[in-house]
Design an enzyme around this catalytic site. Structure first.
Site, mmCIF file in Angstrom:
data_model
loop_
_atom_site.group_PDB
_atom_site.id
_atom_site.type_symbol
_atom_site.label_atom_id
_atom_site.label_comp_id
_atom_site.label_asym_id
_atom_site.label_seq_id
_atom_site.Cartn_x
_atom_site.Cartn_y
_atom_site.Cartn_z
ATOM 1 N N ASP A 14 66.676 47.844 50.205
ATOM 2 C CA ASP A 14 68.085 47.578 50.451
ATOM 3 C C ASP A 14 68.873 48.561 49.585
ATOM 4 O O ASP A 14 68.302 49.231 48.708
ATOM 5 C CB ASP A 14 68.386 46.131 50.055
ATOM 6 C CG ASP A 14 69.866 45.823 50.044
ATOM 7 O OD1 ASP A 14 70.541 46.082 51.053
ATOM 8 O OD2 ASP A 14 70.354 45.346 49.003
ATOM 9 N N ASP A 16 72.947 48.204 48.406
ATOM 10 C CA ASP A 16 73.867 47.540 47.477
ATOM 11 C C ASP A 16 73.173 46.376 46.776
ATOM 12 O O ASP A 16 72.626 45.480 47.418
ATOM 13 C CB ASP A 16 75.094 47.012 48.223
ATOM 14 C CG ASP A 16 75.954 48.128 48.790
ATOM 15 O OD1 ASP A 16 76.204 49.099 48.063
ATOM 16 O OD2 ASP A 16 76.369 48.026 49.961
ATOM 17 N N ASP A 176 67.811 42.380 47.053
ATOM 18 C CA ASP A 176 68.382 41.459 46.071
ATOM 19 C C ASP A 176 68.975 40.211 46.680
ATOM 20 O O ASP A 176 69.485 39.359 45.953
ATOM 21 C CB ASP A 176 69.476 42.172 45.265
ATOM 22 C CG ASP A 176 70.682 42.491 46.130
ATOM 23 O OD1 ASP A 176 70.527 43.242 47.123
ATOM 24 O OD2 ASP A 176 71.777 41.981 45.848
#
Length: 233
Positions: A14, A16, A176
């Protein structure tokens, strides 16, 4: 790139909250967008909670009237404009997390690894980050919100595996948010959560992450154990 005879280990990141810390920019741009439409901005915690979703999906979760697509469209355009303006400002900050650059360098140097990205960012926004940090060349496959359904739909991972010619058993998604973990489950791949991003570690474990790493050194050790050591013998 690995040879045709070497099984490809596809490691998908991922962006961000995983590679870059963009929360200040995201929250500020969302505040600007809501203000431009005469609306009260959502709380920081609410904004951080939807990072990872495609923009229209994220805004739909933040507004009180999800039935009005016109409101969502106006806010989406206002957000993109606010983000572009802030990226040009002197206080622009989307730094790589500690250890990310070195970890990417080491992984990209492996002959048995292909790196990918699957992100809710637009391709334009992602390219700006990758070019600024000088890491675009590390990634063999890049999937963005421009051409896929929002996470947690597994479309991005399926496309990444197809481009890298990798099997689900040899693929891991690193992210995250619970959206990343759920996306991996939908695609039948392994998943590793990172505790330095926007969703709590307990939430990542509850969503089904095979492991949650607290820093990049632990992440690399987990990848070795999960993806590479199991092929020995």
């Amino acid at each position: 790139m690995p040879s045709a005879r070497t099984p490809v280990k596809l490691v998908i990141f991922d962006c961000d909250g995983t590679l870059v810390d963009s929360q200040h920019m995201i929250v500020a741009a969302m505040t600007d967008a809501f203000a431009s439409q005469g609306l009260v901005a959502p709380a920081r915690e609410s904004v951080i909670g939807v990072v990872g979703l495609s923009l229209d999906w994220a805004i739909a979760r933040l507004v009180s009237d999800e039935s009005d697509p016109a409101v969502i469209e106006r806010l989406s355009e206002a957000y993109k404009e606010a983000f572009r303006e802030r990226r040009l400002g002197p206080d622009h900050a989307e730094p790589l997390y500690d250890g990310v650059r070195a970890a990417l360098d080491r992984l990209a140097a492996r002959e048995d690894v292909s790196l990918g990205i699957a992100t809710g960012k637009s391709r334009r926004g992602l390219d700006a980050v990758l070019e600024r940090e000088g890491i675009a060349h590390h990634f063999h496959t890049i999937q963005t919100a421009d051409t896929h359904p929002s996470k947690p739909h597994p479309s991005m991972i399926f496309a990444a595996m197809s481009e890298a010619v990798a099997d689900p058993a040899d693929t891991v998604m690193i992210g995250d948010t619970t959206f990343d973990i759920e996306m991996a489950l939908g695609a039948g791949t392994s998943s590793i959560g990172v505790a330095w991003g926007y969703h709590p570690a307990d939430a990542l474990r509850a969503a089904g992450a095979h492991h949650v790493s607290t820093d990049c050194a632990e992440l690399e050790r987990t990848l070795d154990r999960l993806m590479f050591e199991r092929q020995v013998g």
